[in-house]
Design a protein around this motif. Sequence first.
Motif, short mmCIF file in Angstrom:
data_model
loop_
_atom_site.label_atom_id
_atom_site.label_comp_id
_atom_site.label_asym_id
_atom_site.label_seq_id
_atom_site.Cartn_x
_atom_site.Cartn_y
_atom_site.Cartn_z
N PRO A 59 0.82 -1.22 0.00
CA PRO A 59 0.00 0.00 0.00
C PRO A 59 0.85 1.27 0.00
CG PRO A 59 0.04 -0.96 2.20
CD PRO A 59 0.72 -1.95 1.29
N ASN A 60 2.18 1.10 0.18
CA ASN A 60 3.06 2.29 0.16
C ASN A 60 3.49 2.67 -1.26
OD1 ASN A 60 4.54 -0.10 0.06
ND2 ASN A 60 6.30 0.71 1.18
N LEU A 61 3.02 1.91 -2.27
CA LEU A 61 3.29 2.31 -3.65
C LEU A 61 2.20 3.29 -4.10
CD1 LEU A 61 4.31 -1.08 -5.34
CD2 LEU A 61 5.80 0.71 -4.39
N GLU A 62 2.50 4.00 -5.19
CA GLU A 62 1.54 4.99 -5.67
C GLU A 62 0.99 4.57 -7.03
OE1 GLU A 62 3.16 8.91 -5.81
OE2 GLU A 62 1.17 9.81 -6.12
N GLY A 63 -0.31 4.65 -7.20
CA GLY A 63 -0.93 4.37 -8.50
C GLY A 63 -1.22 2.91 -8.73
N TYR A 64 -1.89 2.62 -9.84
CA TYR A 64 -2.26 1.24 -10.22
C TYR A 64 -3.02 0.54 -9.09
CZ TYR A 64 1.25 2.44 -13.65
OH TYR A 64 1.96 3.10 -14.61
N GLY A 65 -3.80 1.31 -8.36
CA GLY A 65 -4.62 0.73 -7.29
C GLY A 65 -3.99 0.82 -5.91
N SER A 66 -2.72 1.27 -5.82
CA SER A 66 -2.08 1.36 -4.49
C SER A 66 -2.23 2.77 -3.94
CB SER A 66 -0.59 1.00 -4.58
OG SER A 66 -0.45 -0.35 -4.89
N SER A 70 1.76 6.11 4.25
CA SER A 70 3.08 6.48 4.79
C SER A 70 3.91 5.23 5.08
CB SER A 70 2.91 7.29 6.08
OG SER A 70 2.55 6.42 7.14
N GLU A 71 5.21 5.42 5.17
CA GLU A 71 6.10 4.30 5.46
C GLU A 71 5.87 3.78 6.88
OE1 GLU A 71 7.55 2.78 3.24
OE2 GLU A 71 7.67 4.23 1.59
N THR A 72 5.44 4.67 7.77
CA THR A 72 5.10 4.22 9.13
C THR A 72 3.88 3.31 9.07
OG1 THR A 72 5.98 6.25 10.06
CG2 THR A 72 4.47 5.01 11.46
N ALA A 73 2.87 3.70 8.28
CA ALA A 73 1.68 2.86 8.16
C ALA A 73 2.05 1.49 7.60
CB ALA A 73 0.65 3.54 7.25
N TYR A 74 2.91 1.49 6.59
CA TYR A 74 3.34 0.22 6.00
C TYR A 74 4.09 -0.63 7.04
CZ TYR A 74 5.68 -3.15 3.01
OH TYR A 74 6.14 -4.32 2.46
#
Length: 387
Positions: A59-66, A70-74
């Motif tokens: 989920p820390n990637l951007e786009g294509y459904g991600s 934040s890196e803390t959340a990940y």
Amino acid sequence: MLDFVQLEADLDQEERLIRDTAREFVEEHVKPDIGEHFEEGTFPTELIPEMGELGFYAPNLEGYGSPNVSETAYGLLMQELEAGDSGLRSMASVQGALVMYPIHAYGSEEQKEEWLPKLGQGEAVGCFGLTEPEHGSNPSGMETHAEADGDGYVLNGSKTWITNSPISDVAIVWARDRSAEDNPVRGFLVETDRDGVSTNKITEKLSLRASITGEIGLNNVHVPEANVLPGVSGMKGPLSCLTQARYGIAWGAIGAARDAFEEARQYAQDREQFGGPIGRFQLQQRKLAEMATQITLAQLLAYRLAELKERGDMQPHHVSLSKRNNVRMARDQTRVAREMLGGNGITTDYSPMRHMANMETVYTYEGTHDIHTLVLGEELTGIKAYQ
Ligand code: FAD
């Protein structure tokens, strides 16, 4: 739940939501059966799409459904999943950091559109083929190779210890391109239903039992040119993926240690010997105090690492130090928790020994403890001591 220096106070709403979602998922869908999966050497595959729907894969990637959390959340997500079992976190780490990340970072537009949404949703499963039977800590010695052939490449070689290979739809295979000058390592997207691909399961594991591990055999496997990751060449490709996955492990291992600690803390209050709870003995309190201290120190390191990653300053040696320290911490402290549970501690009815056994794998994969020691040695002295 152990949070001795109130790190939770600084979390934003999204970070809390992701952590709570993962924690609830683990409580409801993982903890009830994970001991049985561990005993039987199976992975709860029915959870794969559910984890996708909940957004657990990259989920820390951007786009294509991600959603680009934040890196803390990940990190918190990895921590909660590993509080369930290292096998669960390995599933998410491989799918996210080792399969989706390289496609996102180095893939063509077509590759991204084809694979990222499916992998993100858990509709397809991926694996990462770097380790070979004769090349583990030194993957650059790999023998798996690709030869140009008409409109694509022919791959030959074998990979081993590959998480998820027997249940994968696609493998990222790292191989030497023998058709290019200096035979650079390239990444190939290999659909596992191609002729010549085999993915035998490794069954004799005593660690990470609730995770499917296998080989990848490549016998004259033809892939089209469109299956090569165009954006990277050389060992930077696989190593940059490992940096992402190791970041998740530095967080995840804390989850395993914390879960073992919580079981020991509860047990110390419930179990009575010599006329009262064992938690009244100073020897047991010392163990809890030390566990809580070591877990808290590892948490502080993980939060700092997240800050560095968020602002683009995280270097591989930062990750080496964190993975090395936090996994060693979890390996040591899960054993202490096991000890506090006496005879019950050696069963799958309680989590500490399962976590302890898992830590043997986590200590070994993604760069062994020794190899990360050498990375730090090189950073501190400027001298490489690998060979
Ligand atoms: P070796 O490299 O043979 O090491 C043996 C011992 O020698 C270790 O203690 C090591 O620290 C030590 N050693 C090696 N070199 C040095 C040195 N220069 N100086 C000092 N000591 C040294 N790989 C993948 O590609 N994809 C996966 O999905 C994957 N999943 C895995 C899942 C499991 C359950 C396991 C156990 C492994 C997985 N691996 C995967 C492989 C893992 O990354 C390797 O096992 C690891 O890199 C170590 O390689 P090796 O086992 O060949 O050990």
